[in-house]
Design a protein around this motif. Structure first.
Motif, PDB file in Angstrom:
ATOM      1  N   LEU A  39       0.828  -1.215   0.000  1.00 58.65           N
ATOM      2  CA  LEU A  39       0.000   0.000   0.000  1.00 58.65           C
ATOM      3  C   LEU A  39       0.857   1.259   0.000  1.00 58.65           C
ATOM      4  CD1 LEU A  39      -2.850  -1.266   2.322  1.00 58.65           C
ATOM      5  CD2 LEU A  39      -2.892  -0.971  -0.160  1.00 58.65           C
ATOM      6  N   ARG A  40       1.951   1.241   0.749  1.00 58.32           N
ATOM      7  CA  ARG A  40       2.838   2.415   0.723  1.00 58.32           C
ATOM      8  C   ARG A  40       3.462   2.601  -0.654  1.00 58.32           C
ATOM      9  NH1 ARG A  40       3.386   5.108   5.445  1.00 58.32           N
ATOM     10  NH2 ARG A  40       3.230   3.880   7.354  1.00 58.32           N
ATOM     11  N   SER A  41       3.754   1.493  -1.318  1.00 62.65           N
ATOM     12  CA  SER A  41       4.360   1.613  -2.655  1.00 62.65           C
ATOM     13  C   SER A  41       3.388   2.266  -3.628  1.00 62.65           C
ATOM     14  CB  SER A  41       4.818   0.242  -3.177  1.00 62.65           C
ATOM     15  OG  SER A  41       3.708  -0.483  -3.690  1.00 62.65           O
ATOM     16  N   SER A  42       2.110   2.282  -3.283  1.00 62.76           N
ATOM     17  CA  SER A  42       1.104   2.906  -4.149  1.00 62.76           C
ATOM     18  C   SER A  42       0.860   4.357  -3.751  1.00 62.76           C
ATOM     19  CB  SER A  42      -0.216   2.136  -4.050  1.00 62.76           C
ATOM     20  OG  SER A  42      -0.929   2.536  -2.887  1.00 62.76           O
ATOM     21  N   GLY A  43       1.561   4.823  -2.715  1.00 60.94           N
ATOM     22  CA  GLY A  43       1.390   6.205  -2.268  1.00 60.94           C
ATOM     23  C   GLY A  43       0.274   6.387  -1.254  1.00 60.94           C
ATOM     24  N   LEU A 113      -5.941   6.323   1.702  1.00 56.13           N
ATOM     25  CA  LEU A 113      -5.532   6.080   3.087  1.00 56.13           C
ATOM     26  C   LEU A 113      -5.591   4.593   3.398  1.00 56.13           C
ATOM     27  CD1 LEU A 113      -7.698   8.940   4.628  1.00 56.13           C
ATOM     28  CD2 LEU A 113      -5.211   8.992   4.340  1.00 56.13           C
ATOM     29  N   PHE A 114      -4.766   4.173   4.340  1.00 60.20           N
ATOM     30  CA  PHE A 114      -4.918   2.800   4.816  1.00 60.20           C
ATOM     31  C   PHE A 114      -4.695   2.757   6.319  1.00 60.20           C
ATOM     32  CE2 PHE A 114      -0.639   1.192   5.798  1.00 60.20           C
ATOM     33  CZ  PHE A 114       0.171   2.158   5.208  1.00 60.20           C
ATOM     34  N   THR A 115      -5.192   1.703   6.921  1.00 54.60           N
ATOM     35  CA  THR A 115      -4.989   1.515   8.348  1.00 54.60           C
ATOM     36  C   THR A 115      -5.009   0.018   8.643  1.00 54.60           C
ATOM     37  OG1 THR A 115      -5.650   2.317  10.543  1.00 54.60           O
ATOM     38  CG2 THR A 115      -7.428   1.543   9.113  1.00 54.60           C
ATOM     39  N   TRP A 116      -4.671  -0.345   9.841  1.00 56.65           N
ATOM     40  CA  TRP A 116      -4.882  -1.731  10.264  1.00 56.65           C
ATOM     41  C   TRP A 116      -5.096  -1.702  11.763  1.00 56.65           C
ATOM     42  CZ3 TRP A 116      -2.178  -4.543  13.834  1.00 56.65           C
ATOM     43  CH2 TRP A 116      -0.972  -3.986  14.254  1.00 56.65           C
ATOM     44  N   GLY A 117      -5.785  -2.699  12.251  1.00 54.30           N
ATOM     45  CA  GLY A 117      -6.005  -2.754  13.683  1.00 54.30           C
ATOM     46  C   GLY A 117      -7.159  -3.664  14.034  1.00 54.30           C
ATOM     47  N   PRO A 118      -7.503  -3.694  15.330  1.00 49.46           N
ATOM     48  CA  PRO A 118      -8.569  -4.580  15.781  1.00 49.46           C
ATOM     49  C   PRO A 118      -9.959  -4.020  15.454  1.00 49.46           C
ATOM     50  CG  PRO A 118      -7.688  -3.353  17.633  1.00 49.46           C
ATOM     51  CD  PRO A 118      -6.856  -2.970  16.435  1.00 49.46           C
ATOM     52  N   MET A 119     -10.866  -4.914  15.120  1.00 52.01           N
ATOM     53  CA  MET A 119     -12.275  -4.594  14.895  1.00 52.01           C
ATOM     54  C   MET A 119     -13.067  -5.480  15.858  1.00 52.01           C
ATOM     55  SD  MET A 119     -11.864  -2.509  12.415  1.00 52.01           S
ATOM     56  CE  MET A 119     -10.223  -2.140  11.780  1.00 52.01           C
ATOM     57  N   PHE A 120     -14.299  -5.067  16.153  1.00 47.40           N
ATOM     58  CA  PHE A 120     -15.063  -5.756  17.203  1.00 47.40           C
ATOM     59  C   PHE A 120     -16.478  -6.044  16.724  1.00 47.40           C
ATOM     60  CE2 PHE A 120     -11.919  -2.825  18.736  1.00 47.40           C
ATOM     61  CZ  PHE A 120     -11.191  -3.570  19.651  1.00 47.40           C
ATOM     62  N   ARG A 121     -16.881  -7.279  16.816  1.00 47.93           N
ATOM     63  CA  ARG A 121     -18.276  -7.612  16.489  1.00 47.93           C
ATOM     64  C   ARG A 121     -18.752  -8.686  17.455  1.00 47.93           C
ATOM     65  NH1 ARG A 121     -18.049  -7.840   9.796  1.00 47.93           N
ATOM     66  NH2 ARG A 121     -16.837  -5.919   9.616  1.00 47.93           N
ATOM     67  N   ALA A 122     -19.907  -8.426  18.049  1.00 48.24           N
ATOM     68  CA  ALA A 122     -20.445  -9.391  19.017  1.00 48.24           C
ATOM     69  C   ALA A 122     -21.109 -10.530  18.259  1.00 48.24           C
ATOM     70  CB  ALA A 122     -21.446  -8.687  19.935  1.00 48.24           C
ATOM     71  N   GLU A 123     -20.291 -11.357  17.601  1.00 48.29           N
ATOM     72  CA  GLU A 123     -20.809 -12.468  16.812  1.00 48.29           C
ATOM     73  C   GLU A 123     -20.598 -13.750  17.589  1.00 48.29           C
ATOM     74  OE1 GLU A 123     -20.356 -11.988  12.421  1.00 48.29           O
ATOM     75  OE2 GLU A 123     -18.376 -11.330  12.997  1.00 48.29           O
ATOM     76  N   ARG A 124     -21.328 -14.802  17.188  1.00 37.49           N
ATOM     77  CA  ARG A 124     -21.041 -16.135  17.742  1.00 37.49           C
ATOM     78  C   ARG A 124     -19.737 -16.587  17.128  1.00 37.49           C
ATOM     79  NH1 ARG A 124     -26.035 -18.970  18.143  1.00 37.49           N
ATOM     80  NH2 ARG A 124     -25.361 -20.680  16.808  1.00 37.49           N
ATOM     81  N   ALA A 154      -6.889  -4.437  -7.627  1.00 32.93           N
ATOM     82  CA  ALA A 154      -5.555  -4.913  -8.019  1.00 32.93           C
ATOM     83  C   ALA A 154      -4.591  -4.861  -6.838  1.00 32.93           C
ATOM     84  CB  ALA A 154      -5.034  -4.082  -9.190  1.00 32.93           C
ATOM     85  N   LEU A 155      -4.689  -3.806  -6.019  1.00 34.44           N
ATOM     86  CA  LEU A 155      -3.804  -3.710  -4.844  1.00 34.44           C
ATOM     87  C   LEU A 155      -4.101  -4.832  -3.853  1.00 34.44           C
ATOM     88  CD1 LEU A 155      -3.788   0.152  -4.170  1.00 34.44           C
ATOM     89  CD2 LEU A 155      -1.774  -1.261  -4.715  1.00 34.44           C
ATOM     90  N   MET A 156      -5.382  -5.107  -3.686  1.00 34.99           N
ATOM     91  CA  MET A 156      -5.768  -6.158  -2.746  1.00 34.99           C
ATOM     92  C   MET A 156      -5.230  -7.507  -3.212  1.00 34.99           C
ATOM     93  SD  MET A 156      -9.597  -6.718  -1.418  1.00 34.99           S
ATOM     94  CE  MET A 156     -10.041  -7.958  -0.209  1.00 34.99           C
ATOM     95  N   VAL A 157      -5.384  -7.784  -4.505  1.00 35.19           N
ATOM     96  CA  VAL A 157      -4.877  -9.042  -5.058  1.00 35.19           C
ATOM     97  C   VAL A 157      -3.354  -9.094  -4.914  1.00 35.19           C
ATOM     98  CG1 VAL A 157      -4.576 -10.338  -7.220  1.00 35.19           C
ATOM     99  CG2 VAL A 157      -6.813  -9.361  -6.636  1.00 35.19           C
TER     100      VAL A 157
END
Ligand code: AMP
Length: 426
Positions: A39-43, A113-124, A154-157
């Motif tokens: 992602l950084r390589s894409s700016g 923009l990009f980010t990463w981190g924890p997400m929360f869902r009250a799932e089974r 394409a970036l995701m792939v």
């Protein structure tokens, strides 16, 4: 004795020696660093947003009829001022909120923009589905050009390819424009109403609020009905503009050499998606096979009280990627071994060893024993760590102003002054 307290089921402790392979810190780091490199390589620029927001931001973000709101999958808490806060179930709403709040609309568009981190869902929880999980997330805001959608896919792939994953399936669909969805939902209501009594409780609610969600219901009974009634896919309901847009995204992907299949039935759990929607699946991680997904959400900013800001983005599930890496037996780069392992031979040498270690860090990876050792035991420990060198510090060395340095690859041993150590290690 008090009962030993444990973590909440559906959450994971992620550390190097975890027995819950692949949920090990080096695996997570490999995924996140690989994604970040691409992602950084894409700016694209990193953004950190809070993991909690006013609940309205997140609720508007995920849409009032999504599972996250309807099934109360969002964890909420009350602030001392009585405002309701929510733990983010996904980061897109926060990023759009930040874009508006910081006036990014006047920057050159799109703002990527990009980010990463924890997400929360009250799932089974189950394998591949957790109450706290991690996502890498990318958003391109401020452009309605299908080229930006194609770039996101394409970036995701590229991220999955860089990770070394092979069994990928890219499924491209379109959820159309809002007016297309109104027509499609009317069609679905007509189709499913005669079956209302046979549908699951969730789907009966969805029949009125958001019948498209019946199509991706997890209930087997619902899936049987869906198969039986022979539903026409959303793609057949696209208006001319959404159709042309979809064809341009597909055309760009072909020219970029990204293989994909058109999935006419793709629907997204989140209400704010328009036009492009895609998922990337992995053939071998079972029912929870979606590695990640993305889509366009041109109406979201306005729902958050901002200007019209078209956007497109994706989320990569880190735990799912880790499971896929395990399935494909992809070798994760091992952490480098220490350059030097320091062995204090007496009490006085403990501090000396730490001083030497601190002098060499962080240029070299230096570890030490934290209690005096005899030379044989110290050597054993150094070998177990696969260190390149071991250094022994005892009374004799102290008097001569040296340490005994052993090259653990060649077996040769020399006495050197602490000042000369760096030269030997390099
Ligand atoms: P979504 O925001 O629901 O489209 O999810 C995007 C991606 O995050 C999914 O494709 C999964 O890889 C991952 N994901 C979503 N929910 C969970 C969960 N409860 N546990 C683990 N991963 C999840």
């Amino acid at each position: 004795m008090a009962l030993m307290l444990t973590s909440v089921p559906g959450t994971n402790d992620i550390f190097a020696q975890s027995k819950e392979y692949p949920f090990r810190e080096p695996v997570f780091r490999y995924i996140i660093q690989t994604a970040e490199r691409v992602l950084r390589s894409s700016g694209a620029q990193m953004i950190y947003t809070p993991i909690f927001e006013y609940a309205e931001v997140l609720q508007k973000g995920v849409g009032v009829t999504s599972d996250i709101v309807v099934k109360k999958e969002m964890y909420t808490l009350e602030d001392r001022g009585g405002r309701v806060l929510g733990l983010r179930p996904e980061p897109t709403a926060s990023i759009v909120r930040a874009y508006n709040q910081h006036g990014m609309k006047v920057w050159p568009q799109p703002v990527r923009l990009f980010t990463w981190g924890p997400m929360f869902r009250a799932e089974r929880h189950q394998r591949g589905r957790y109450k706290q999980f991690h996502q890498v997330d990318y958003e391109a805001l401020g452009s309605a050009d299908p080229l930006v959608d194609a770039e996101a896919i394409a970036l995701m792939v590229q991220i999955y390819r860089e990770l070394g994953l092979k069994g990928l399936e890219v499924k491209l669909g379109s959820v159309g424009d809002p007016e297309d969805r109104v027509r499609y939902n009317d069609y679905l209501r007509g189709l499913f109403r005669p079956y209302a009594q046979a549908l699951s409780e969730d789907s009966r609610v969805r029949l009125e609020s958001n019948p498209m969600r019946i199509l991706d219901s997890k209930s087997e009974a619902d899936q049987r009905i869906v198969a039986e009634v022979g539903v026409k896919p959303m793609l057949e309901f696209l208006g001319p503009e959404a159709r042309a847009f979809h064809e341009r995204v597909a055309g760009y992907l072909e020219k970029l050499g990204v293989s994909f299949s058109i999935d006419p039935s793709i629907v997204r759990g989140l209400d704010y998606y328009v036009r492009t929607a895609w998922e990337i699946h992995h053939s071998r991680i079972g029912a929870k096979s979606a590695l990640g997904g993305g889509g366009r959400y041109d109406g979201l900013s306005e729902m958050l009280g901002g200007p019209r800001v078209p956007g497109v983005g994706f989320g990569i599930g880190v735990e799912r990627a880790a499971l896929a890496l395990e399935e494909e037996r992809v070798q994760i780069p091992a952490d480098p071994a220490p350059d030097l392992y320091l062995v204090p031979l007496d009490e006085a040498a403990l501090l000396e060893a730490l001083q030497i270690a601190q002098g060499l860090r962080p240029r070299f990876r230096v570890e030490m024993a934290y209690a005096p050792k005899n030379p044989r035991k110290g050597l054993e420990e150094a070998l177990k760590k696969a260190a390149r060198f071991a250094a022994f510090l005892g009374e004799g060395e102290r008097q001569r102003g040296v340490v005994t340095l052993k090259n653990l690859h060649s077996g040769t041993q020399v006495e050197v002054s602490p000042a000369e150590l760096a030269g030997h290690l390099a």
